[in-house]
Design a protein around this motif. Structure first.
Motif, PDB file in Angstrom:
ATOM      1  N   ALA A 108      24.563 -13.020  63.650  1.00  0.00           N
ATOM      2  CA  ALA A 108      23.637 -14.154  63.582  1.00  0.00           C
ATOM      3  C   ALA A 108      22.248 -13.755  63.117  1.00  0.00           C
ATOM      4  O   ALA A 108      21.428 -14.624  62.801  1.00  0.00           O
ATOM      5  CB  ALA A 108      23.545 -14.828  64.955  1.00  0.00           C
ATOM      6  N   ASN A 109      21.954 -12.459  63.054  1.00  0.00           N
ATOM      7  CA  ASN A 109      20.586 -12.025  62.763  1.00  0.00           C
ATOM      8  C   ASN A 109      20.489 -11.008  61.635  1.00  0.00           C
ATOM      9  O   ASN A 109      19.458 -10.357  61.480  1.00  0.00           O
ATOM     10  CB  ASN A 109      19.952 -11.447  64.038  1.00  0.00           C
ATOM     11  N   VAL A 110      21.536 -10.900  60.815  1.00  0.00           N
ATOM     12  CA  VAL A 110      21.536  -9.937  59.732  1.00  0.00           C
ATOM     13  C   VAL A 110      21.114 -10.570  58.410  1.00  0.00           C
ATOM     14  O   VAL A 110      21.281  -9.998  57.353  1.00  0.00           O
ATOM     15  CB  VAL A 110      22.924  -9.264  59.607  1.00  0.00           C
ATOM     16  N   SER A 111      20.541 -11.755  58.454  1.00  0.00           N
ATOM     17  CA  SER A 111      20.126 -12.460  57.241  1.00  0.00           C
ATOM     18  C   SER A 111      19.085 -11.667  56.461  1.00  0.00           C
ATOM     19  O   SER A 111      18.137 -11.104  57.025  1.00  0.00           O
ATOM     20  CB  SER A 111      19.540 -13.827  57.617  1.00  0.00           C
ATOM     21  N   VAL A 112      19.240 -11.650  55.122  1.00  0.00           N
ATOM     22  CA  VAL A 112      18.264 -10.949  54.286  1.00  0.00           C
ATOM     23  C   VAL A 112      16.885 -11.600  54.351  1.00  0.00           C
ATOM     24  O   VAL A 112      15.890 -11.007  53.932  1.00  0.00           O
ATOM     25  CB  VAL A 112      18.729 -10.900  52.813  1.00  0.00           C
ATOM     26  N   LEU A 113      16.828 -12.817  54.888  1.00  0.00           N
ATOM     27  CA  LEU A 113      15.515 -13.433  55.075  1.00  0.00           C
ATOM     28  C   LEU A 113      14.658 -12.625  56.045  1.00  0.00           C
ATOM     29  O   LEU A 113      13.439 -12.785  56.081  1.00  0.00           O
ATOM     30  CB  LEU A 113      15.670 -14.872  55.581  1.00  0.00           C
ATOM     31  N   GLY A 114      15.322 -11.744  56.821  1.00  0.00           N
ATOM     32  CA  GLY A 114      14.559 -10.865  57.692  1.00  0.00           C
ATOM     33  C   GLY A 114      13.626  -9.958  56.909  1.00  0.00           C
ATOM     34  O   GLY A 114      12.592  -9.513  57.426  1.00  0.00           O
ATOM     35  N   LEU A 115      13.952  -9.700  55.634  1.00  0.00           N
ATOM     36  CA  LEU A 115      13.069  -8.908  54.782  1.00  0.00           C
ATOM     37  C   LEU A 115      11.728  -9.604  54.585  1.00  0.00           C
ATOM     38  O   LEU A 115      10.691  -8.954  54.409  1.00  0.00           O
ATOM     39  CB  LEU A 115      13.733  -8.664  53.429  1.00  0.00           C
ATOM     40  N   ALA A 116      11.755 -10.928  54.590  1.00  0.00           N
ATOM     41  CA  ALA A 116      10.524 -11.690  54.348  1.00  0.00           C
ATOM     42  C   ALA A 116       9.508 -11.508  55.464  1.00  0.00           C
ATOM     43  O   ALA A 116       8.309 -11.733  55.254  1.00  0.00           O
ATOM     44  CB  ALA A 116      10.861 -13.168  54.188  1.00  0.00           C
ATOM     45  N   TYR A 117       9.971 -11.098  56.651  1.00  0.00           N
ATOM     46  CA  TYR A 117       9.028 -10.927  57.760  1.00  0.00           C
ATOM     47  C   TYR A 117       8.037  -9.796  57.475  1.00  0.00           C
ATOM     48  O   TYR A 117       6.947  -9.770  58.051  1.00  0.00           O
ATOM     49  CB  TYR A 117       9.779 -10.684  59.070  1.00  0.00           C
TER      50      TYR A 117
ATOM     51  N   VAL B 291      24.014 -15.756  52.162  1.00  0.00           N
ATOM     52  CA  VAL B 291      24.679 -16.938  52.722  1.00  0.00           C
ATOM     53  C   VAL B 291      25.386 -16.601  54.034  1.00  0.00           C
ATOM     54  O   VAL B 291      25.301 -17.364  55.009  1.00  0.00           O
ATOM     55  CB  VAL B 291      25.666 -17.521  51.700  1.00  0.00           C
ATOM     56  N   LEU B 292      26.072 -15.462  54.079  1.00  0.00           N
ATOM     57  CA  LEU B 292      26.784 -15.111  55.312  1.00  0.00           C
ATOM     58  C   LEU B 292      25.826 -14.926  56.483  1.00  0.00           C
ATOM     59  O   LEU B 292      26.130 -15.309  57.620  1.00  0.00           O
ATOM     60  CB  LEU B 292      27.599 -13.831  55.108  1.00  0.00           C
ATOM     61  N   GLY B 293      24.662 -14.326  56.224  1.00  0.00           N
ATOM     62  CA  GLY B 293      23.694 -14.170  57.301  1.00  0.00           C
ATOM     63  C   GLY B 293      23.226 -15.503  57.844  1.00  0.00           C
ATOM     64  O   GLY B 293      23.090 -15.681  59.069  1.00  0.00           O
ATOM     65  N   LEU B 294      22.990 -16.471  56.955  1.00  0.00           N
ATOM     66  CA  LEU B 294      22.567 -17.799  57.388  1.00  0.00           C
ATOM     67  C   LEU B 294      23.700 -18.529  58.100  1.00  0.00           C
ATOM     68  O   LEU B 294      23.478 -19.227  59.093  1.00  0.00           O
ATOM     69  CB  LEU B 294      22.086 -18.602  56.178  1.00  0.00           C
ATOM     70  N   VAL B 295      24.924 -18.366  57.605  1.00  0.00           N
ATOM     71  CA  VAL B 295      26.082 -18.980  58.272  1.00  0.00           C
ATOM     72  C   VAL B 295      26.253 -18.402  59.675  1.00  0.00           C
ATOM     73  O   VAL B 295      26.556 -19.127  60.634  1.00  0.00           O
ATOM     74  CB  VAL B 295      27.360 -18.763  57.436  1.00  0.00           C
ATOM     75  N   GLY B 296      26.059 -17.088  59.812  1.00  0.00           N
ATOM     76  CA  GLY B 296      26.183 -16.464  61.130  1.00  0.00           C
ATOM     77  C   GLY B 296      25.228 -17.071  62.146  1.00  0.00           C
ATOM     78  O   GLY B 296      25.607 -17.329  63.300  1.00  0.00           O
ATOM     79  N   GLY B 297      23.993 -17.317  61.737  1.00  0.00           N
ATOM     80  CA  GLY B 297      23.040 -17.960  62.639  1.00  0.00           C
ATOM     81  C   GLY B 297      23.429 -19.391  62.948  1.00  0.00           C
ATOM     82  O   GLY B 297      23.348 -19.849  64.099  1.00  0.00           O
ATOM     83  N   ALA B 298      23.890 -20.125  61.924  1.00  0.00           N
ATOM     84  CA  ALA B 298      24.263 -21.528  62.126  1.00  0.00           C
ATOM     85  C   ALA B 298      25.478 -21.656  63.041  1.00  0.00           C
ATOM     86  O   ALA B 298      25.606 -22.635  63.787  1.00  0.00           O
ATOM     87  CB  ALA B 298      24.534 -22.192  60.785  1.00  0.00           C
ATOM     88  N   LEU B 299      26.401 -20.674  62.990  1.00  0.00           N
ATOM     89  CA  LEU B 299      27.577 -20.717  63.865  1.00  0.00           C
ATOM     90  C   LEU B 299      27.182 -20.695  65.336  1.00  0.00           C
ATOM     91  O   LEU B 299      27.696 -21.469  66.155  1.00  0.00           O
ATOM     92  CB  LEU B 299      28.499 -19.534  63.554  1.00  0.00           C
ATOM     93  N   LEU B 300      26.278 -19.787  65.691  1.00  0.00           N
ATOM     94  CA  LEU B 300      25.835 -19.736  67.084  1.00  0.00           C
ATOM     95  C   LEU B 300      25.091 -21.001  67.457  1.00  0.00           C
ATOM     96  O   LEU B 300      25.228 -21.516  68.577  1.00  0.00           O
ATOM     97  CB  LEU B 300      24.956 -18.501  67.317  1.00  0.00           C
ATOM     98  N   ASP B 301      24.313 -21.541  66.515  1.00  0.00           N
ATOM     99  CA  ASP B 301      23.560 -22.763  66.797  1.00  0.00           C
ATOM    100  C   ASP B 301      24.467 -23.953  67.055  1.00  0.00           C
ATOM    101  O   ASP B 301      24.258 -24.716  68.003  1.00  0.00           O
ATOM    102  CB  ASP B 301      22.618 -23.080  65.622  1.00  0.00           C
TER     103      ASP B 301
END
Length: 500
Positions: free
Chosen positions: A47-56, A311-321
């Motif tokens: 749920a938290n391996v999204s590449v958007l984490g690079l943006a932080y 996409v998979l990283g975002l899907v992983g977060g959405a699944l838990l949500d």
């Protein structure tokens, strides 16, 4: 004869690992509790391996601090916030019920509908944002490849992403655990490849030349990391540990939840910091369009794997949500089976994503995220109350009483709700939200408390999140000790109605 825990009227034992899970907000039966704490790694990492984490990396440098300060503040913020998730997860093992049902021990059976409703809005909102971002990310990378990134691509991407998320939410726990294991392996491998490919873009002299910032700026960066990661998951943290046996290691539950949640964000933060500090132009581009900017520095052959990992990283977060949003809806008092609740939330998610991607202007998404961030303040207060209540308890939860307002936890205890209100009011007064003009009323305490007002050094330090959490935690520890002792000494109430 030992009294059996109450069971949700909409719940039955899941018939096989491939079946739709019909457990709802009920206590998980003994025969269904299985596994080891290390299995918690999969959902939290996925749920938290999204590449958007690079943006932080870009976000934290935006506070005007050095790369070293940003790395320390971001790492501490990420690890501490997921440690809070790990502590909340203890309650799942001890009570074998969802997070927002266990919360009834503090807020009462009826009073708990307030945080349950807040949790539901927050999780449905974030799953909508994640699905929208996944759709837009696919279109962006397709454009970089020279393929069509228009409406047709967006429609197909939305259908595929939404189908994965809704299917996982409806099928339930076992399906989500298997999906997250796949997401973890694929995303983990591709993320490592991404880090290797961009290593040559790091300019170490530029990284070390970034000047340091003030204490207020460092605190702001730390709190941003906390709110962007673990604080966004605390209201779901016990939903997965509830399936573990009661004999599972408490330290293992805390450790694997924390490690699984924090590992990828810390690695991605470090990489993002090096890239952003190396090139101010890239840093600005990441802040405006993370997927586009991060994809632009890659060789063309890796763009397809890049969109897969994004996409998979975002899907992983959405699944838990979506799983937790369905449980929150039930905990708020809606009486439908869990798969139906997940279906309702999935429908709202799809409609929201259609609005964000195809109908609304760009500012709507930004303002919507501002609204969700605003809800993070009362969730922080709730987290403090929940953890304070958990710390005061010497016994496991009296599970039947979690479903009966006549039981030891009562219907509407005033103190927790007052603490939630006070923490929220104080918290909103100590944060500023630039995402939407209609939220500029926040920060009303920054001037009166001598913190420089809405334009001062502490304006963007997000102190309100910490303040709300501490009001809930310290207030509960100070005011609720006697109430908890009375609850734990109370006898069972006979003649209970069926639980819900």
């Amino acid at each position: 004869m030992t009294q059996q825990p109450a069971v949700d009227r909409g719940a039955e034992v899941t018939a096989g690992r491939g079946a739709v899970e019909t457990n709802g907000i009920n206590v998980i039966a003994e025969e269904e509790r299985r596994g080891r704490p290390r299995q918690l790694f999969w959902p939290w990492f996925g749920a938290n391996v999204s590449v958007l984490g690079l943006a932080y990396g870009s976000f934290l440098l935006g506070f005007g601090i050095s790369a070293g300060q940003a790395l320390v503040a971001g790492t501490v913020g990420i690890v501490v916030s997921f440690l809070l998730c790990g502590l909340v997860a203890i309650a799942g093992k001890r009570g074998s019920a969802p997070t927002l049902v266990l919360s009834r021990a503090a807020f009462g059976v009826h009073g708990n509908r307030v945080p349950a409703a807040l949790s539901w809005v927050l999780t449905v909102g974030w799953e909508t944002v994640l699905v929208s971002l996944a759709t837009l990310a696919t279109a962006t990378v397709f454009e970089q490849l020279g393929w069509s990134g228009g409406t047709a691509t967006q429609v197909v991407a939305l259908l595929v992403v939404a189908a994965l998320v809704v299917a996982g939410g409806v099928l339930g726990f076992d399906a989500i655990m298997r999906m997250q294991a796949v997401i973890t392996v694929v995303s983990g491998v591709l993320t490592v490849v991404y880090v290797v490919l961009v290593a040559d873009d790091v300019d170490w002299s530029a990284v070390t030349a970034v000047p340091g910032g003030s204490t207020a700026a460092v605190v702001g960066a730390l709190v941003l990391a906390m709110t962007g990661y673990g604080f966004g998951w605390v209201n779901a943290a016990a939903d997965y540990s509830r399936y573990l046996p009661r004999t599972a290691s408490t330290g293992g539950v805390v450790g694997w939840t924390t490690f699984g949640g924090a590992l990828a964000p810390v690695v991605l933060l470090g990489t993002g910091l090096l890239l952003a500090a190396s090139d101010p132009e890239l840093s600005g581009a990441i802040g405006a369009d993370p997927i586009g900017a991060l994809g632009a520095i890659l060789p063309t052959w890796f763009l397809v794997p890049f969109v897969v990992v994004a996409v998979l990283g975002l899907v992983g977060g959405a699944l838990l949500d979506i799983y937790s949003s369905g449980l929150s809806l039930l905990a708020a008092g809606v009486r439908v089976p869990r798969p139906v609740a997940a279906g309702i939330d999935g429908t709202l998610m799809v409609l929201g994503a259609i609005w964000v991607v195809f109908l609304a202007d760009a500012s709507f998404s930004v303002q919507f995220q501002g609204f969700l961030i605003t809800l993070g303040v009362p969730i922080a207060a709730w987290c403090g109350i929940f953890l304070g209540d958990l710390a005061l308890r010497r016994r496991d939860y009296a599970e039947p009483d979690l479903y009966d307002a006549r039981g030891r936890y009562g219907a509407l205890p005033p103190v927790p709700l007052v603490l939630l209100a006070v923490g929220t009011v104080l918290g909103w007064g100590l944060v500023t939200n630039t995402y939407a003009g209609w939220l500029d009323w926040q920060g009303y305490l920054l001037g009166p408390l001598g913190l420089g007002g809405r334009e001062g050094d502490w304006a963007f330090a997000n102190l309100g999140v910490l303040a709300a959490f501490l009001v809930g935690l310290l207030g509960t520890l100070a005011l609720r000790r006697g109430a908890v002792r009375t609850q734990e000494a109370a006898p069972a109430v006979p003649g209970r109605p069926p639980a819900y």
